[in-house]
Design an enzyme around this catalytic site. Structure first.
Site, short mmCIF file in Angstrom:
data_model
loop_
_atom_site.label_atom_id
_atom_site.label_comp_id
_atom_site.label_asym_id
_atom_site.label_seq_id
_atom_site.Cartn_x
_atom_site.Cartn_y
_atom_site.Cartn_z
N CYS A 67 49.31 52.91 42.57
CA CYS A 67 49.49 53.95 41.55
C CYS A 67 49.45 55.32 42.20
CB CYS A 67 48.42 53.84 40.48
SG CYS A 67 48.37 52.25 39.62
N CYS A 93 43.67 52.66 42.00
CA CYS A 93 44.82 51.84 42.41
C CYS A 93 45.63 52.57 43.48
CB CYS A 93 45.68 51.55 41.18
SG CYS A 93 47.28 50.81 41.55
#
Length: 182
Positions: A71, A68
């Site tokens: 993230c 991600c």
């Protein structure tokens, strides 16, 4: 002619050795810096979810994945926030790629990451937020969580319907419930 070639070879060899040593030092320097705040390193340091929800401290749980980009972009800021608030708040991290966390993924309706769930000091879910967020937003939510007041930047949740994991996906698709006749 051999005396002219020999100093050039030595000089070129020294340049090559220095270049290799410098390249290795730079590479290792970046690796050490990146790994100290990596998602995996933070997850290993995080409080296990079962401990976090029962130890009497408020908790911020992050659902994440190593792939991600949001993230990863938040990793350094979250590492700093965790060091600042770590004495007052539990930080739990659950990787959505690990099937071990499927019950939690379903329970908190994780459909995008990063997905944050805020719990009070009794382990009760009080709010959620989704997506990449600036550190100031997360810190404001954590300050409110510690003070036991409403979180200013998270959507609050009321009661939710109980999810029945016994539904067989092969015979029942929840996306088509309105078109099925029963």
């Amino acid at each position: 002619m051999s005396t002219v070639t020999s100093p050039k070879r030595i000089r070129n060899s020294l340049i090559a050795i220095v270049a290799i040593v410098l390249s290795a030092a730079i590479f290792l320097g970046f690796q050490t810096q990146a790994n100290s705040n990596s998602l995996e390193a933070q997850a290993q340091k995080s409080t296990p979810i079962d401990v976090a929800l029962t130890n009497g401290k408020p908790t911020l749980t992050e659902f994440y994945a190593d792939w991600c980009t949001s993230c990863q972009a938040m990793a350094d800021d979250l590492a700093e926030i965790k060091s600042k608030y770590g004495d007052q708040v539990n930080f739990a991290m659950l990787n959505v790629d690990n099937s071990k966390w499927l019950p939690e993924i379903l329970r908190y309706r994780v459909d995008g990451i990063p997905h944050f769930v805020y719990f009070n000091n009794k382990g009760e879910e009080i709010a959620q937020s989704l997506g990449e967020q600036p550190p100031s937003i997360i810190e404001a939510n954590l300050d409110a969580l510690i003070a036991e007041t409403s979180l200013p930047y998270a959507s609050s949740n009321g009661q939710i319907s109980t999810f029945n994991p016994g539904v067989n996906a092969a015979t029942s698709d929840p996306r088509t419930h309105s078109s099925q006749q029963k």
